[in-house]
Design an enzyme around this catalytic site. Sequence first.
Site, PDB file in Angstrom:
ATOM      1  N   SER A 151      34.164  31.446  43.374  1.00  0.00           N
ATOM      2  CA  SER A 151      33.273  31.876  42.127  1.00  0.00           C
ATOM      3  C   SER A 151      31.831  31.579  42.405  1.00  0.00           C
ATOM      4  CB  SER A 151      33.652  31.512  40.881  1.00  0.00           C
ATOM      5  OG  SER A 151      32.693  31.552  39.860  1.00  0.00           O
ATOM      6  N   TYR A 164      36.949  24.838  35.047  1.00  0.00           N
ATOM      7  CA  TYR A 164      36.850  26.101  35.885  1.00  0.00           C
ATOM      8  C   TYR A 164      35.945  25.953  37.059  1.00  0.00           C
ATOM      9  CZ  TYR A 164      35.996  31.129  37.282  1.00  0.00           C
ATOM     10  OH  TYR A 164      36.140  32.322  37.855  1.00  0.00           O
TER      11      TYR A 164
HETATM   12  P1  NAD Z   1      41.826  39.032  35.769  1.00  0.00           P
HETATM   13  O1  NAD Z   1      41.976  38.209  34.307  1.00  0.00           O
HETATM   14  O2  NAD Z   1      42.044  40.447  35.567  1.00  0.00           O
HETATM   15  O3  NAD Z   1      42.688  38.604  36.877  1.00  0.00           O
HETATM   16  C1  NAD Z   1      43.386  37.151  37.072  1.00  0.00           C
HETATM   17  C2  NAD Z   1      44.677  37.655  37.345  1.00  0.00           C
HETATM   18  O4  NAD Z   1      45.277  36.244  37.870  1.00  0.00           O
HETATM   19  C3  NAD Z   1      45.410  38.327  36.059  1.00  0.00           C
HETATM   20  O5  NAD Z   1      46.052  39.277  36.839  1.00  0.00           O
HETATM   21  C4  NAD Z   1      46.541  36.888  35.694  1.00  0.00           C
HETATM   22  O6  NAD Z   1      47.655  37.732  35.369  1.00  0.00           O
HETATM   23  C5  NAD Z   1      46.638  36.413  37.020  1.00  0.00           C
HETATM   24  N1  NAD Z   1      47.216  35.175  36.883  1.00  0.00           N
HETATM   25  C6  NAD Z   1      46.755  34.150  35.957  1.00  0.00           C
HETATM   26  N2  NAD Z   1      47.666  32.978  35.924  1.00  0.00           N
HETATM   27  C7  NAD Z   1      48.532  33.349  36.745  1.00  0.00           C
HETATM   28  C8  NAD Z   1      49.648  32.422  37.273  1.00  0.00           C
HETATM   29  N3  NAD Z   1      49.946  31.304  36.605  1.00  0.00           N
HETATM   30  N4  NAD Z   1      50.165  33.081  38.320  1.00  0.00           N
HETATM   31  C9  NAD Z   1      49.977  34.221  39.041  1.00  0.00           C
HETATM   32  N5  NAD Z   1      49.054  35.023  38.376  1.00  0.00           N
HETATM   33  C10 NAD Z   1      48.196  34.480  37.388  1.00  0.00           C
HETATM   34  O7  NAD Z   1      40.464  38.509  36.105  1.00  0.00           O
HETATM   35  P2  NAD Z   1      39.351  38.695  37.278  1.00  0.00           P
HETATM   36  O8  NAD Z   1      37.984  38.473  37.125  1.00  0.00           O
HETATM   37  O9  NAD Z   1      39.945  39.850  38.123  1.00  0.00           O
HETATM   38  O10 NAD Z   1      39.807  37.376  38.183  1.00  0.00           O
HETATM   39  C11 NAD Z   1      40.204  37.457  39.448  1.00  0.00           C
HETATM   40  C12 NAD Z   1      39.710  36.188  40.288  1.00  0.00           C
HETATM   41  O11 NAD Z   1      38.442  36.318  40.314  1.00  0.00           O
HETATM   42  C13 NAD Z   1      39.847  34.588  39.365  1.00  0.00           C
HETATM   43  O12 NAD Z   1      40.262  33.782  40.490  1.00  0.00           O
HETATM   44  C14 NAD Z   1      38.681  34.694  38.762  1.00  0.00           C
HETATM   45  O13 NAD Z   1      38.269  33.115  38.856  1.00  0.00           O
HETATM   46  C15 NAD Z   1      37.922  35.099  39.963  1.00  0.00           C
HETATM   47  N6  NAD Z   1      36.220  35.467  39.567  1.00  0.00           N
HETATM   48  C16 NAD Z   1      36.254  36.441  38.544  1.00  0.00           C
HETATM   49  C17 NAD Z   1      34.686  36.837  38.222  1.00  0.00           C
HETATM   50  C18 NAD Z   1      34.347  37.716  37.450  1.00  0.00           C
HETATM   51  O14 NAD Z   1      33.239  37.797  36.715  1.00  0.00           O
HETATM   52  N7  NAD Z   1      35.323  38.470  37.163  1.00  0.00           N
HETATM   53  C19 NAD Z   1      33.757  35.947  38.785  1.00  0.00           C
HETATM   54  C20 NAD Z   1      33.931  34.861  39.631  1.00  0.00           C
HETATM   55  C21 NAD Z   1      35.357  34.524  40.086  1.00  0.00           C
END
Ligand code: NAD
Length: 266
Positions: A151, A164
């Site tokens: 991130s 986080y």
């Molecule tokens: P999201 O909530 O759609 O995806 C996160 C996924 O992780 C979900 O499908 C959830 O079920 C899964 N998950 C959570 N706990 C888990 C566990 N214990 N075991 C297996 N799976 C688990 O959100 P996203 O934005 O798609 O996030 C994906 C990644 O991107 C994350 O690591 C997040 O930190 C990172 N990220 C997202 C953003 C953003 O703006 N959306 C920005 C920076 C980083």
Amino acid sequence: MQRLKGQSALVTGSSSGIGKAMALAMAREGANVVINFHSNESSAQQIVEEITSEGGNAIAIGADVSKEADVKRMFGRMFEAFGTIDILVNNAGLQKDASFVDMTLDDWEKVIGINLTGQFLCAREAAKEFIRRGVVEGRSVAAGKIICISSVHEVIPWAGHVNYAASKGGVMLLMKSIAQELAPYKIRVNSIAPGAIKTPINRSAWADPESEKKLLELIPYGRVGVPEDIANAAVWLASDDSDYVHGETLVIDGGMTLYPGFVGNG
Ligand code: NAD
């Protein structure tokens, strides 16, 4: 052109958001894909159906990435189905926000357990298989590729989200340290650091026009990202097109890390 033809990819937490987009994109590039889910099995099965209806190959496997036994079982099932692994995308993650003094040990441990320990557990299992198997001629010039989804908060401090930010800062040095250690085995390790991407994790930040306008103040390029912005880069990082890219964080954020607050003399 199918840049990942014949390769097998595991994308953790891919029943939604960025993980889903990366899994679909990798399947379209010819990879066999594991859709790992934690709780939403029906969504994972729908993605499997979408991939198979397009002529691709995918299976859904439930596992909590923070639990060692779950992770080992998931890799075992993947090897039964596809024989091996070529690409690991460490994507699963979550937020549990609280002001610092109100943050409970549970809030802290949950986020570190999934966002950081989960990446360690999955990377370790993948690395063991990459080392055992080595390079397969004609499939990829590398023995394996690991992509850690970090991130912008691996570098931008984030008040109210210290668990986080600490987890993502940890991912940065986990990635770089294993990149250093695994390079002699021809295993490439990199991160993608997304900025604000429209997914369920941050819905409140973009769901209504007022919130989105406020968020855009942090994004010089003037739009909130979409999961495909990350998926396109993940395919490239997993492919031989990026073969000399190793130990790097690719920041994909519309300029969020350019300190936009300094525009107009700060
Ligand atoms: P999201 O909530 O759609 O995806 C996160 C996924 O992780 C979900 O499908 C959830 O079920 C899964 N998950 C959570 N706990 C888990 C566990 N214990 N075991 C297996 N799976 C688990 O959100 P996203 O934005 O798609 O996030 C994906 C990644 O991107 C994350 O690591 C997040 O930190 C990172 N990220 C997202 C953003 C953003 O703006 N959306 C920005 C920076 C980083």
